[in-house]
Design a protein around this motif. Structure first.
Motif, mmCIF file in Angstrom:
data_model
loop_
_atom_site.group_PDB
_atom_site.id
_atom_site.type_symbol
_atom_site.label_atom_id
_atom_site.label_comp_id
_atom_site.label_asym_id
_atom_site.label_seq_id
_atom_site.Cartn_x
_atom_site.Cartn_y
_atom_site.Cartn_z
ATOM 1 N N GLU A 1 79.222 -85.214 -11.827
ATOM 2 C CA GLU A 1 79.597 -83.820 -12.056
ATOM 3 C C GLU A 1 78.668 -82.883 -11.310
ATOM 4 N N THR A 2 79.205 -81.704 -11.003
ATOM 5 C CA THR A 2 78.431 -80.632 -10.386
ATOM 6 C C THR A 2 79.106 -79.316 -10.701
ATOM 7 N N VAL A 3 78.406 -78.230 -10.486
ATOM 8 C CA VAL A 3 78.987 -76.892 -10.608
ATOM 9 C C VAL A 3 79.017 -76.287 -9.215
ATOM 10 N N CYS B 1 88.441 -79.912 -13.429
ATOM 11 C CA CYS B 1 87.822 -78.674 -12.975
ATOM 12 C C CYS B 1 87.847 -77.695 -14.136
ATOM 13 N N VAL C 1 83.276 -72.201 -15.583
ATOM 14 C CA VAL C 1 82.027 -71.981 -16.324
ATOM 15 C C VAL C 1 81.400 -70.710 -15.750
ATOM 16 N N ARG D 1 82.926 -76.208 -12.965
ATOM 17 C CA ARG D 1 82.353 -77.547 -13.108
ATOM 18 C C ARG D 1 83.386 -78.558 -12.625
ATOM 19 N N VAL E 1 84.137 -82.516 -12.378
ATOM 20 C CA VAL E 1 83.759 -83.780 -13.011
ATOM 21 C C VAL E 1 84.749 -84.862 -12.589
ATOM 22 N N CYS F 1 73.734 -83.685 -8.152
ATOM 23 C CA CYS F 1 74.859 -83.911 -9.061
ATOM 24 C C CYS F 1 74.426 -84.732 -10.264
#
Length: 181
Positions: free
Chosen positions: A9-11, A98, A101, A106, A108, A166
């Motif tokens: 995951e990442t933003v 998706c 946020v 985010r 994932v 990540c």
């Protein structure tokens, strides 16, 4: 003992529609995803090509489901398989989610797969699975850089993306291990 499913995951500082398009459109997806050398839509499914350590394998996939959620997030579920005898992966499934946020979206993914080649395949997967997880995280950061800076994946130095940016462990796994902050 069964290996853990992969999770990344990442933003990304972008809007939901832009990120969704870059993850779901095959022409855009193959540009940022290190795991894929090509994706071709074919009659409701797609064919993919992967290259790993000089070995090229082909497979097929299908989007099994897609859903918009009340919280504004979107999820797609994918099934994939390869009949290619050179492919360690025989078949698998995963999801992409998706979620808006504060400050972005985010992204994932979680996925798992079965291997071929019996005991040798299970042993090879002990090396391959962490590398495949790293490739996924590196690719997510490559996508992040593209959407946040406008620098196309093809124009980014190979050292620009970093898998370390990540998350690679689900929060519940972190809590169980006592590493959650």
């Amino acid at each position: 003992m069964r290996p853990k499913a992969l999770y990344v995951e990442t933003v990304i500082r972008t809007d939901l529609d832009t990120l969704w398009r870059h993850t779901q459109d095959p022409a855009l997806h193959q540009r940022w995803d290190l795991r894929l050398a090509g994706i071709t839509p074919v009659d409701g499914h797609f064919r993919y090509t992967s290259r790993f350590l000089g070995v090229t394998v082909d497979g097929v996939g299908v989007r099994a489901a897609s859903r918009d959620w009340p919280d504004g997030s979107r999820t797609s579920v994918l099934r994939f398989a390869s009949a290619d005898p050179l492919s360690l992966i025989s078949a698998g499934a995963g999801f992409c989610r998706c979620t808006p946020v504060p400050g972005g979206v985010r992204l994932v993914t979680g996925f798992d797969y079965g291997t071929r080649w019996g005991r040798f395949g299970r042993l090879a997967d002990r090396v391959f699975r962490p590398v495949f997880g790293w490739m996924t995280a590196w690719s997510f950061d490559r996508l992040r850089l593209w959407l946040e800076t406008g620098v196309a994946p093809e124009d980014q130095p190979l050292t620009a993306p970093s898998a370390a940016r990540c998350g690679r462990t689900r929060l519940r796994d972190q809590v169980a291990a006592g590493t959650s902050s």
